[in-house]
Write a protein that holds these residues in place. Structure first.
Motif, mmCIF file in Angstrom:
data_model
loop_
_atom_site.group_PDB
_atom_site.id
_atom_site.type_symbol
_atom_site.label_atom_id
_atom_site.label_comp_id
_atom_site.label_asym_id
_atom_site.label_seq_id
_atom_site.Cartn_x
_atom_site.Cartn_y
_atom_site.Cartn_z
ATOM 1 N N PRO A 201 0.810 -1.224 0.000
ATOM 2 C CA PRO A 201 0.000 0.000 0.000
ATOM 3 C C PRO A 201 0.839 1.269 0.000
ATOM 4 O O PRO A 201 0.366 2.324 -0.420
ATOM 5 C CB PRO A 201 -0.809 -0.119 1.299
ATOM 6 N N TRP A 202 2.091 1.169 0.456
ATOM 7 C CA TRP A 202 2.971 2.338 0.444
ATOM 8 C C TRP A 202 3.432 2.701 -0.971
ATOM 9 O O TRP A 202 3.890 3.819 -1.204
ATOM 10 C CB TRP A 202 4.196 2.081 1.321
ATOM 11 N N GLU A 203 3.303 1.771 -1.901
ATOM 12 C CA GLU A 203 3.747 2.021 -3.280
ATOM 13 C C GLU A 203 2.644 2.709 -4.077
ATOM 14 O O GLU A 203 2.231 2.252 -5.156
ATOM 15 C CB GLU A 203 4.150 0.702 -3.942
ATOM 16 N N ARG A 204 2.184 3.834 -3.584
ATOM 17 C CA ARG A 204 1.051 4.507 -4.221
ATOM 18 C C ARG A 204 1.370 4.964 -5.633
ATOM 19 O O ARG A 204 0.514 4.940 -6.518
ATOM 20 C CB ARG A 204 0.609 5.707 -3.372
ATOM 21 N N GLU A 205 2.596 5.407 -5.869
ATOM 22 C CA GLU A 205 2.952 5.874 -7.203
ATOM 23 C C GLU A 205 2.989 4.723 -8.204
ATOM 24 O O GLU A 205 2.644 4.902 -9.382
ATOM 25 C CB GLU A 205 4.302 6.595 -7.168
ATOM 26 N N VAL B 22 1.063 2.044 -7.956
ATOM 27 C CA VAL B 22 -0.363 1.781 -8.188
ATOM 28 C C VAL B 22 -0.934 2.818 -9.149
ATOM 29 O O VAL B 22 -1.653 2.475 -10.109
ATOM 30 C CB VAL B 22 -1.138 1.792 -6.856
ATOM 31 N N HIS B 23 -0.621 4.091 -8.913
ATOM 32 C CA HIS B 23 -1.115 5.163 -9.768
ATOM 33 C C HIS B 23 -0.685 4.945 -11.221
ATOM 34 O O HIS B 23 -1.484 5.100 -12.153
ATOM 35 C CB HIS B 23 -0.583 6.503 -9.252
ATOM 36 N N ASP C 270 -7.233 4.377 -4.560
ATOM 37 C CA ASP C 270 -6.261 5.271 -3.933
ATOM 38 C C ASP C 270 -6.658 5.608 -2.504
ATOM 39 O O ASP C 270 -5.827 5.557 -1.583
ATOM 40 C CB ASP C 270 -6.144 6.559 -4.753
ATOM 41 N N LEU D 242 -6.156 2.785 -0.099
ATOM 42 C CA LEU D 242 -4.737 2.621 0.262
ATOM 43 C C LEU D 242 -4.326 3.624 1.336
ATOM 44 O O LEU D 242 -3.599 3.283 2.271
ATOM 45 C CB LEU D 242 -3.858 2.771 -0.970
ATOM 46 N N TRP D 243 -4.778 4.855 1.233
ATOM 47 C CA TRP D 243 -4.484 5.844 2.269
ATOM 48 C C TRP D 243 -5.092 5.421 3.607
ATOM 49 O O TRP D 243 -4.492 5.653 4.669
ATOM 50 C CB TRP D 243 -5.001 7.219 1.851
ATOM 51 N N SER E 181 -4.429 11.232 -3.687
ATOM 52 C CA SER E 181 -3.125 11.514 -4.302
ATOM 53 C C SER E 181 -3.245 12.517 -5.441
ATOM 54 O O SER E 181 -2.524 13.528 -5.486
ATOM 55 C CB SER E 181 -2.495 10.212 -4.806
#
Length: 366
Positions: free
Chosen positions: A79-83, A85-86, A103, A106-107, A273
């Protein structure tokens, strides 16, 4: 911590009365509950409200794209790999509400893992948001009655008035009736949902020049490129781009082209994000923003409030956080409350959302 499962659960909750505006009419909140599971046992929750007449998404399309396209892309990621995922979700065009829900979920997970609220993680500016209430199409008398009831019951003093009917004199009369009944201490602004032409919009704004309106949103279609620019040059108040500015690139285009002078941010379509990307663009360019509402339920309302309260610029204005009042029920164990015209963000880790399993079982559509 890795993502192990993504649930997309369609549910439907009737509205107490139909919501009517220039681009469509809604009788039931046919939304999708999104839950992202991790191998640590943490679960992130968000809500995807489809608006087929605005973005083309439907409840069925959101479920399908989450199940068949997005879930395979995010399984095994942190979940910390938001970029990451984006970037992966960005390979698929469109589908803004589905992407936004992933998104925000995940936050929610990150907040739970860190032991902090999402508002704190995003910026932590304040712990509450003033609320603006949307007044939909009805007779002037009915619109006044609704606004007076909402002000008395919830302490709300900012009203977004849906306009865009033909002839425009109907909406002008409604706005005038609202101003006369509510007085000068109430903020009024208008949203046309692209219902008028540029010339109709200009005439209507001239007719309402003495009403002290503070914003005008999407009065005419963005595709009317020259007409829209012509209108914005003559608009005496900030002209808000909403559905015409759903991505950072569109925000840049609308502002630099002179087709808007303010932006509506909806977490339901840009998550947290991308909403931050849009917010920082607007802050850098010196334009106003408003926290909008995609006819969200209480889950989406908490997301909008969490984001809006986190930042100074968004907290300056009342956010559109009351549409859930028109729903006959919701899924939360602890309902959202509007007191003194404000919504307080929850201080639990993440978003503070807990789903009532009995209500979900009752309203789910699968």
């Amino acid at each position: 911590m890795k993502i192990t499962r993504v649930e997309a659960i369609p549910f439907a909750i009737p509205y107490r009365k139909p919501l009517r505006f220039a681009s469509g009419e809604v009788h039931s909140a046919e939304h999708v509950l999104v839950r992202v599971h991790t191998d640590d046992g943490l679960v992130g929750v968000a809500e995807a409200p489809p608006r087929p007449f605005t973005y083309g998404e439907t409840q069925a399309s959101i479920v399908a794209v989450l199940r068949d396209v997005f879930t395979p892309e995010v399984l095994g990621l942190s979940p910390w790999e938001r970029e990451v995922v984006h970037a992966r979700l960005g390979r698929t065009v469109g589908n803004p509400a589905a992407k936004a829900a992933v998104d925000m979920a995940l936050w929610d997970i990150i907040g739970k893992a860190a032991g902090r609220s999402v508002t704190e993680l995003l910026g932590g500016y304040t712990d509450h948001m003033r609320v603006a209430h949307m007044v939909g199409f009805a007779s002037p008398e009915q619109m006044v009655d609704e606004a007076q009831r909402v002000r008395t019951e919830y302490g709300i003093t900012t009203f977004k008035v849906k306009v865009g009917r033909r002839p425009a004199t109907v909406d002008v009369a409604a706005c005038r009736a609202l101003r006369e009944a509510l007085g000068d201490d109430v903020e009024l602004y208008v949203d046309g949902n692209r219902g008028w032409t540029a010339s109709e919009s200009a005439r209507a704004l001239r007719a309402m020049d003495d009403l002290g309106l503070t914003l005008a949103e999407e009065l005419c279609p963005a595709d009317d490129v020259l007409g829209r620019r012509w209108l914005v040059q003559r608009c005496p108040i900030p002209f808000v781009a909403d559905e015409s500015a759903t991505r950072p690139g569109e925000v840049t285009r609308e502002l630099l082209a002179g087709s808007a002078t303010a932006i509506s941010i909806k977490t339901a379509r840009t998550g947290f994000s991308t909403s931050q990307r849009v917010l920082f663009q607007c802050e850098g360019l010196g334009v106003e923003v408003v926290i909008g509402n995609q006819v969200d339920g209480q889950i989406g309302t908490l997301c909008g409030a969490a984001f809006g309260a986190a930042h100074r610029l968004t907290a300056q204005r009342a956010g559109e956080l009351s549409n859930f009042l028109d729903m006959s029920d919701d899924l939360l164990t602890e309902p959202v409350r509007i007191t003194g015209g404000t919504v307080r963000v929850r201080d639990e880790p993440g978003l503070g959302i807990e789903i009532d399993p009995d209500k979900l079982a009752h309203y789910r559509q699968d």
